[in-house]
Design an enzyme around this catalytic site. Structure first.
Site, PDB file in Angstrom:
ATOM      1  N   HIS A   1     -41.782 -10.757 -17.470  1.00 23.30           N
ATOM      2  CA  HIS A   1     -40.477 -11.135 -18.009  1.00 23.30           C
ATOM      3  C   HIS A   1     -39.701  -9.918 -18.486  1.00 23.30           C
ATOM      4  CE1 HIS A   1     -42.452 -11.586 -22.229  1.00 23.30           C
ATOM      5  NE2 HIS A   1     -41.762 -10.466 -22.229  1.00 23.30           N
TER       6      HIS A   1
ATOM      7  N   GLU B   1     -38.708 -15.807 -19.863  1.00 24.24           N
ATOM      8  CA  GLU B   1     -40.058 -16.173 -19.447  1.00 24.24           C
ATOM      9  C   GLU B   1     -40.064 -16.715 -18.015  1.00 24.24           C
ATOM     10  OE1 GLU B   1     -42.236 -15.925 -23.284  1.00 24.24           O
ATOM     11  OE2 GLU B   1     -41.754 -14.792 -21.494  1.00 24.24           O
TER      12      GLU B   1
ATOM     13  N   ASP C   1     -33.208  -9.010 -27.902  1.00 26.12           N
ATOM     14  CA  ASP C   1     -33.723 -10.277 -28.398  1.00 26.12           C
ATOM     15  C   ASP C   1     -34.096 -10.221 -29.876  1.00 26.12           C
ATOM     16  OD1 ASP C   1     -36.657  -9.560 -26.310  1.00 26.12           O
ATOM     17  OD2 ASP C   1     -35.840  -8.492 -28.052  1.00 26.12           O
TER      18      ASP C   1
ATOM     19  N   ASP D   1     -46.319 -10.965 -18.172  1.00 25.17           N
ATOM     20  CA  ASP D   1     -46.000 -12.045 -17.234  1.00 25.17           C
ATOM     21  C   ASP D   1     -44.725 -11.724 -16.459  1.00 25.17           C
ATOM     22  OD1 ASP D   1     -44.583 -14.340 -19.743  1.00 25.17           O
ATOM     23  OD2 ASP D   1     -44.092 -12.286 -19.170  1.00 25.17           O
TER      24      ASP D   1
END
Lengths: 407, 274
Positions: free
Chosen positions: B143, B148, B72, B141
């Site tokens: 991910h 997400e 990313d 979280d």
């Protein structure tokens, strides 16, 4: 920063510590087209690797030293109006490479107008290279200085500019082309007009050989003065009710944001180590190491010429012949750096910056000289841990190498 | 899956680095056969990168025939910004090894057409023959990359808006100022990573423990996108003790078998020297 000529060879200096951002970092130094290259940009934008790698054996890479006060050396006297001034300058320029100096300001001491008229036009600004260190411009020390604090300068040739201010100065020097720094005494009448005019022309004004009190010195800074010539020498001594020029180091009456720079001769003779430490601790960022070297630099003991006078060399000290007045130093720049480091106990980084970054900042050249930031000229020195010069580079080219380092 | 549990962060980093090293060496890459490696950023893989650099410097490992694809990159952050993932990869990995710049691929968050950039990235992976080993991390979280909660489990490389949890987690890299954190990123999809022949997830620290629990002890769920790898044939989770804090004791015991216990098939333990 400028990425240099895109087609040129990329040189990568590895296994070294470089002085950058005030710290010695374990980073490689990349060079192309005579300038420091940003390797990240090269990697992601041009997708290239180095054409050649040079292992620096764990040594320190620092910006090349800049000497803004040097009167000659190796028998050459910049203040002598010889027929071939150019070769004299070239000789010194080449020999000081071994001291780690990559740029300098040839200095002329108080001389009669005929000498300035003959000599000044013969010493142009010149880039450094294998032929020698670069000439940044001349430093004219005198003749507009105090009689009482003339030091080794000949009394007969001192002058004032009371009559016509700047015009007197211009008439004395003949031309200001090639001039980078002028040392004068601010207590002389109409000095403020002169300082303002010189500053407006981009010439650095330095206070020295003066009996000015602190107030006069501060006023001179407001007019544009930015430097102090060899702090402590040839000025009133520090007094607790009037610190004189020395007080500029901690004055709170200077223009906001302005840093006053001051030259120091750290040869072990011109300044007592305790005095060196006081100045350094009071204002470390303004300290500029200078050699104030005389023609006897590199020659050894005996009698030699300086300006219009004779000097006597004995070891690491030089006196006006027949007196006890110091005549100038004969300690090379790298000796000054080492002595400064040892006397003040300061960091290696600061000692190196005092001989490179600070003089560059004084002359407003810090984007291209005195730094290893991307885009700067690739003028640097390779030093061992005790700061002995192993090699000198100008524009990324090896211009001097110590015997032991030669393969 | 394999769940490798090491005592501390440094050991987990070393295990992961050795695994990558050995995989590359065993693959025996050459000019006709590059080893394709997917790579993460963040604080978790830092120790692993340091070890890989060490192996290169020792002469044990070369990246000459390795192609890398990062997961990313932030949108709109200048490439030379100190917090960009380009800067991260340069400073923490690329500048220390012998990889050729043309063999590295990182999404360009400043591309004029972001989706075209993402599509091109997928094409590059395909052209390179697919990813041999994709190394990733896990967000608090749950991910993977910037997929997400709510991301499709078959998603491809695309533009994503960052979740609040992610922005909060990343604020420390931007002087703690939330307003300075980029709000969008380009990211490989869950599907993109699932296409890799092998996946290795690094998870260290107590703050990742709950996410690890959700990822491996609960069902496959698009709210915890790392859970998708329960359906990948070859996944390795490498963690430290702290990351296992939310797991059942039973799960941990199953995977962290003491050396004197013999079992059929693989034996996983901290003394398993790879």
């Amino acid at each position: 920063g400028g990425q240099g000529a895109v087609g040129a060879r990329v040189l990568q200096f590895t296994n070294c510590r470089i002085l950058r951002g005030g710290k010695l970092l374990r980073e490689d130094l990349w060079v192309r087209g005579g300038r420091i290259l940003d390797p990240e940009k090269l990697f992601f934008e041009e997708r290239r690797v180095a054409d050649e790698r040079r292992d620096c054996g764990g040594r320190i890479l620092a910006p090349g030293f800049i000497d803004v006060q040097i009167n000659g050396g190796f028998g050459v006297d910049f203040s002598q109006a010889t027929e071939d001034v150019g070769s004299g300058v070239a000789l010194v320029a080449r020999r000081i490479l071994s001291h780690g100096v990559t740029s300098f300001c040839p200095t002329l001491v108080t001389s009669p107008p005929e000498v300035y008229h003959k000599v000044v036009p013969q010493i142009p600004v010149k880039s450094g290279g294998p032929h020698g260190a670069g000439v940044l411009g001349l430093h004219l020390e005198g003749p507009f200085i105090s009689r009482e604090k003339r030091g080794a300068h000949p009394e007969a040739h001192l002058r004032s500019f009371e009559a016509n201010a700047f015009q007197d100065l211009l008439a004395t020097y003949g031309t200001l082309d090639n001039v980078r720094i002028v040392t004068l005494a601010p207590e002389l009448g109409r000095s403020h007009e002169v300082i303002r005019e010189l500053t407006a022309r981009g010439i650095c004004v330095s206070l020295g050989h003066s009996v000015a009190d602190l107030r006069a010195a501060e006023d001179a800074v407001w007019s544009g003065a930015a430097f102090i010539t060899h702090l402590f020498n040839a000025m009133l001594p520090f007094h607790h009710r009037d610190p004189g020029i020395v007080g500029l180091l901690t004055s709170d009456r200077l223009p906001v944001g302005r840093c006053i720079f001051y030259g120091m001769i750290a040869d072990g003779t011109h300044t007592n180590p305790a005095a060196l430490r006081i100045a350094h601790r009071a204002h470390p960022q303004g300290l500029v190491l200078v050699t104030d070297a005389i023609p006897a630099l590199g020659l050894g003991n005996g009698r030699h010429t300086l300006g219009q006078q004779e000097v006597e060399v004995d070891g690491l000290t030089a006196y006006v012949a027949g007196t006890k007045t110091l005549s100038g130093s004969i300690a090379p720049m790298d000796v000054c750096v080492r002595h400064f480091l040892q006397a003040t106990g300061c960091s290696v980084e600061l000692a190196l910056e005092a001989a490179s970054l600070h003089p560059a900042q004084l002359l407003g050249l810090e984007k291209s000289k005195g730094t290893l930031d991307f885009g700067a000229d690739a003028d640097f020195v390779v030093l061992d841990d005790s700061l002995h010069v192993q090699a000198t580079y100008i524009s990324g080219e090896l211009v001097w190498q110590a015997e032991a380092a030669r393969q | 899956m394999k769940l490798i549990i090491l005592d501390h962060y440094s050991q987990a980093s070393e295990w992961a680095a050795k695994y990558i090293r050995n995989r590359i060496i065993q693959f025996n890459p050459g000019p006709e056969k590059y080893f394709t490696l997917g790579l993460p950023t963040g604080s978790t893989p830092l120790g692993c990168y340091k070890k890989l650099i060490e192996y290169y410097k020792n002469g044990d490992l070369s990246f000459k025939y390795v192609k890398t694809f990062n997961m990313d990159e932030y949108v709109g952050l200048p490439r030379d910004h100190p917090e960009s993932y380009h800067s991260f990869m340069w400073n923490n990995f690329f500048k220390h090894i012998d990889i050729h710049p043309e063999n590295t691929h990182i999404l360009d968050g400043n591309a004029v057409d972001l989706q075209a950039e993402c599509d091109a990235f997928e094409e590059k992976i395909k052209a390179a023959g697919g990813i041999e080993l994709f190394v990733g991390g896990i967000g608090p979280d749950g991910h993977i990359a910037f997929n997400e909660p709510g991301s499709s489990l078959v998603s491809r490389t695309r533009v994503k808006t960052l979740a609040m949890d992610t922005i909060l987690a990343n604020a420390r890299f931007f002087d703690g100022e939330l307003t300075k954190v980029p709000t969008m990123a380009l990211t490989v999809g869950v599907g993109t990573v699932m296409d890799a022949r092998e996946v290795m997830i690094l998870i260290t620290g107590a703050h990742k423990a709950f996410a690890l629990y959700k990822a491996i002890e609960e069902g496959v769920n698009h709210m915890w996108t790392v859970s998708a790898f329960q359906q990948h044939p070859r996944t390795v989770f490498v963690c430290d003790e702290d990351a296992t804090l939310e797991l059942k004791v039973k799960t941990v015991k199953y995977f962290k078998v003491p050396p004197q216990v013999n079992r059929k098939g693989y034996i996983y333990s901290t003394s398993f020297g790879i």
